[in-house]
Design an enzyme around this catalytic site. Structure first.
Site, PDB file in Angstrom:
ATOM      1  N   ASP A  88       0.863  -1.192   0.000  1.00  0.00           N
ATOM      2  CA  ASP A  88       0.000   0.000   0.000  1.00  0.00           C
ATOM      3  C   ASP A  88       0.897   1.239   0.000  1.00  0.00           C
ATOM      4  OD1 ASP A  88      -2.109   1.761   0.381  1.00  0.00           O
ATOM      5  OD2 ASP A  88      -2.209   1.426   2.546  1.00  0.00           O
TER       6      ASP A  88
HETATM    7  C1  SPV Z   1      -6.913   1.760   4.204  1.00  0.00           C
HETATM    8  O1  SPV Z   1      -7.753   0.928   4.554  1.00  0.00           O
HETATM    9  O2  SPV Z   1      -6.253   1.659   3.182  1.00  0.00           O
HETATM   10  C2  SPV Z   1      -6.652   2.919   5.045  1.00  0.00           C
HETATM   11  C3  SPV Z   1      -6.978   2.837   6.430  1.00  0.00           C
HETATM   12  O3  SPV Z   1      -6.151   3.892   4.542  1.00  0.00           O
HETATM   13  S1  SPV Z   1      -5.584   2.353   7.252  1.00  0.00           S
HETATM   14  O4  SPV Z   1      -4.915   1.330   6.514  1.00  0.00           O
HETATM   15  O5  SPV Z   1      -6.079   1.920   8.539  1.00  0.00           O
HETATM   16  O6  SPV Z   1      -4.738   3.534   7.366  1.00  0.00           O
HETATM   17 MG    MG Z   2      -5.413   3.609   2.652  1.00  0.00          MG
END
Ligand code: SPV
Ligand code: MG
Length: 562
Positions: free
Chosen positions: A63
């Site tokens: 991510d």
């Molecule tokens: C996501 O779900 O991608 C988010 C929330 O941005 S978190 O990962 O909790 O930051």
């Molecule tokens: Mg996110």
């Protein structure tokens, strides 16, 4: 809910704001694929969170702004295709203002209800690893981006939500509140406060400061929480603190990873898959979840329809028209029966059986249209049912009966067949307004008092359950007239023929003390009802006309011309 149940983009778009305005509180959970979307859809969650973390992870990727907008939009579409609940999209940083304007337009036209962007710089790092002070965006630049998004959207049903990352980056509560104020001034529709503490202390503190800020600015954007790390707090407690949306951001993906890993190891350990049977869903369940069952069902229905005979009893002489058959009444240059055959073909049915008098060869010309003729000796006007039994073989696989004196629209036929019920009769109320119809003995019906849809209903497709049918029902107590069109499935047809055989053999009287010789179709239908079979009525107001007089012929001619 499957691909079959669509909602139009603009209906879905406004549904988040509508619910928020109505209830003040929404619970969302993450989806990262069509299948996980189906789980959210069938759960009690109100909305879908389309997460950058789980969308990326489900592709096996980190991510970190690696999956671009096109990839994300692909997943978003996949989920929207099979769901109806509102969707909130995780927009990461949103890119620069131009990137964000394009993203807003594209999400809004898909029917997404909200986008949340975080005040970090591109390429972003996930909040739970790699976010520090250097990751933070300049708050004024971020405010400009919010404004650009607001200007790009077509309606204010689409919400633009600002996500505060300063607590995560460790730059303190004061910076967080200052940023919140700027984003609210820029017009953010909501504020998401993020935290990576294991307890909810700092978001509780923020919720209090937010309240003060709202009073100061005289506006109250929605407040959003993502309780991933501080998950000892309950959603109801967050609601009481003033939060309007709670997002469970990654739990379905994490659960599926655990289940998939365990399954893989167990199959290796056991040297076969039997040991995991009770831990995984049966293939049949997957079939039904994704709508495969419906495809098979539809195919079966189609095959059943190929076997369905449409039977037109045309053997009776008509008293209204000099004892000649109404089937040959000329309407706009064609005999009435030709109009019937055409509507039946338009409904996609091609097995037509016309019951004709034994000594009448006039119908033979229709044989070249694929119509089967069934000759009968029972051609007196009170022998309709007996004449129908001459076509007994054609009734056995299920049939549609259409009286020989009506002209109808094919949609009416289709609506009788497509109702998933075994017996469906067309009914109408217009007898109340036609004097000439009241002179003849009508086949009237009464429907169940509790039919919630009786008379007034929003649902034009609803069916009513018939409790009584026959000519002795008074016009006053009747709820409708049987219009002479009815569908009988294979199992219903077989039950009907069984009743006929029993009554014929035992020489029992039919209803209304008639002999078997002169029984009506409605008598047998009443017998079916009395034996506990469900008979339904499809109410119609238009789409058919019964030909009783030259006036009816004229009306049909005028309407068919149009
Ligand atoms: C996501 O779900 O991608 C988010 C929330 O941005 S978190 O990962 O909790 O930051
Ligand atoms: Mg996110």
């Amino acid at each position: 809910m499957t691909f079959e149940s669509n909602i139009l983009p603009w209906e879905r778009l406004g549904s988040l704001k509508n619910t928020l305005n109505k209830t003040g509180f929404i619970r969302a959970i993450e989806a990262h694929s069509g299948l996980s979307g189906l789980i959210v859809e069938s759960s009690e969650f109100d909305a879908i969170w389309e997460s950058s973390l789980t969308d990326s992870a489900s592709k096996g990727l980190p991510d970190a702004s690696i999956v671009g907008n096109e990839g994300r939009l692909h997943t978003i579409n996949e989920i929207l295709n099979v769901t109806t609940k509102p969707m909130i999209v995780d927009g990461d940083t949103g890119g620069d203002s131009d990137n964000f304007r394009f993203l807003v337009k594209r999400l809004e036209r898909l029917g997404v209800s909200a986008v949340i962007i975080e005040d970090k710089v591109f390429p972003k790092r996930n909040s739970f690893g790699g976010t520090d002070a250097s990751s933070m965006e300049d708050p004024d630049l971020f405010s400009e981006k919010i404004l650009a998004g607001r200007n790009a959207r077509a309606t204010d049903d689409f919400l633009i939500i600002a996500r505060l990352e300063s607590l995560v980056a460790g730059i303190g509560m004061n910076d967080t509140v200052l940023r919140a104020e700027k984003y609210m001034r820029a017009g953010a529709d909501g504020i998401m406060i993020h935290s990576k503490l294991k307890n909810p202390e700092e978001i509780i503190t923020f919720s209090k400061k937010f309240k003060v800020l709202c009073e100061k600015l005289n506006k109250r954007p929605y407040l959003i929480s993502v309780p991933t790390t501080y998950n000892s707090i309950k959603d109801s407690e967050l609601k009481n603190l003033g939060f309007n949306i709670v997002i469970h951001a990654n739990h379905l993906l994490r659960a599926s990873y655990e289940a998939m890993s365990e399954t893989a190891s167990k199959i290796i350990d056991s040297d076969r898959s039997k040991e995991v049977d009770d831990k995984i869903v049966p293939v049949k369940k997957i079939f039904s979840i994704v709508g495969y069952d419906k495809i098979v069902e539809r195919e079966k229905e189609k095959n059943d329809l190929d076997d369905l005979n449409v039977i037109i009893p045309s053997a009776g002489e008509s008293k209204d028209f000099n004892n000649s058959s109404k089937s040959f009444l000329e309407i706009n240059g064609f005999p009435l029966i030709q109009h019937q055959i055409e509507s039946i073909h338009k409904a996609g049915l091609d097995k037509i059986v016309v019951i004709t008098p034994q000594n009448n060869n006039d119908f033979n010309i229709f044989e070249k249209n694929g119509v089967n003729l069934c000759k009968t000796n029972s051609s007196k006007s009170d022998q309709l049912f007996k004449s129908l039994l001459s076509a007994r073989e054609s009734m056995e696989n299920g049939f549609l009966i259409i009286f020989g004196d009506i002209i109808f629209n094919e949609q009416l036929l289709i609506s009788l067949i497509n109702s998933d019920k075994d017996i469906v009769l067309g009914i109408d109320n217009s007898y109340k307004f036609h004097k000439h119809n009241q002179d003849k003995k009508l086949d009237l019906i009464i429907t169940e008092e509790s039919s919630e849809t009786k008379f007034r209903s929003l649902n034009t497709n609803s069916l009513e359950k018939i409790t009584n049918i026959g000519k002795t029902i008074s016009i006053k107590e009747a709820d409708g007239e049987f219009i002479g069109m009815g569908y009988f499935s294979k199992s219903a047809a077989q039950k009907l023929l069984k009743i006929v055989d029993e009554l014929n053999e035992s020489s029992n009287k039919f209803h209304e003390a008639k002999s078997f010789e002169t029984a009506d179709l409605t008598d047998v239908i009443q017998e079916l009802i009395d034996r506990g079979n469900e008979v339904f009525a499809r109410r119609t107001y238009k789409g058919w006309i019964e030909i009783h007089s030259m006036d009816d012929v004229k009306q049909a001619q005028n309407e068919l011309k149009i």
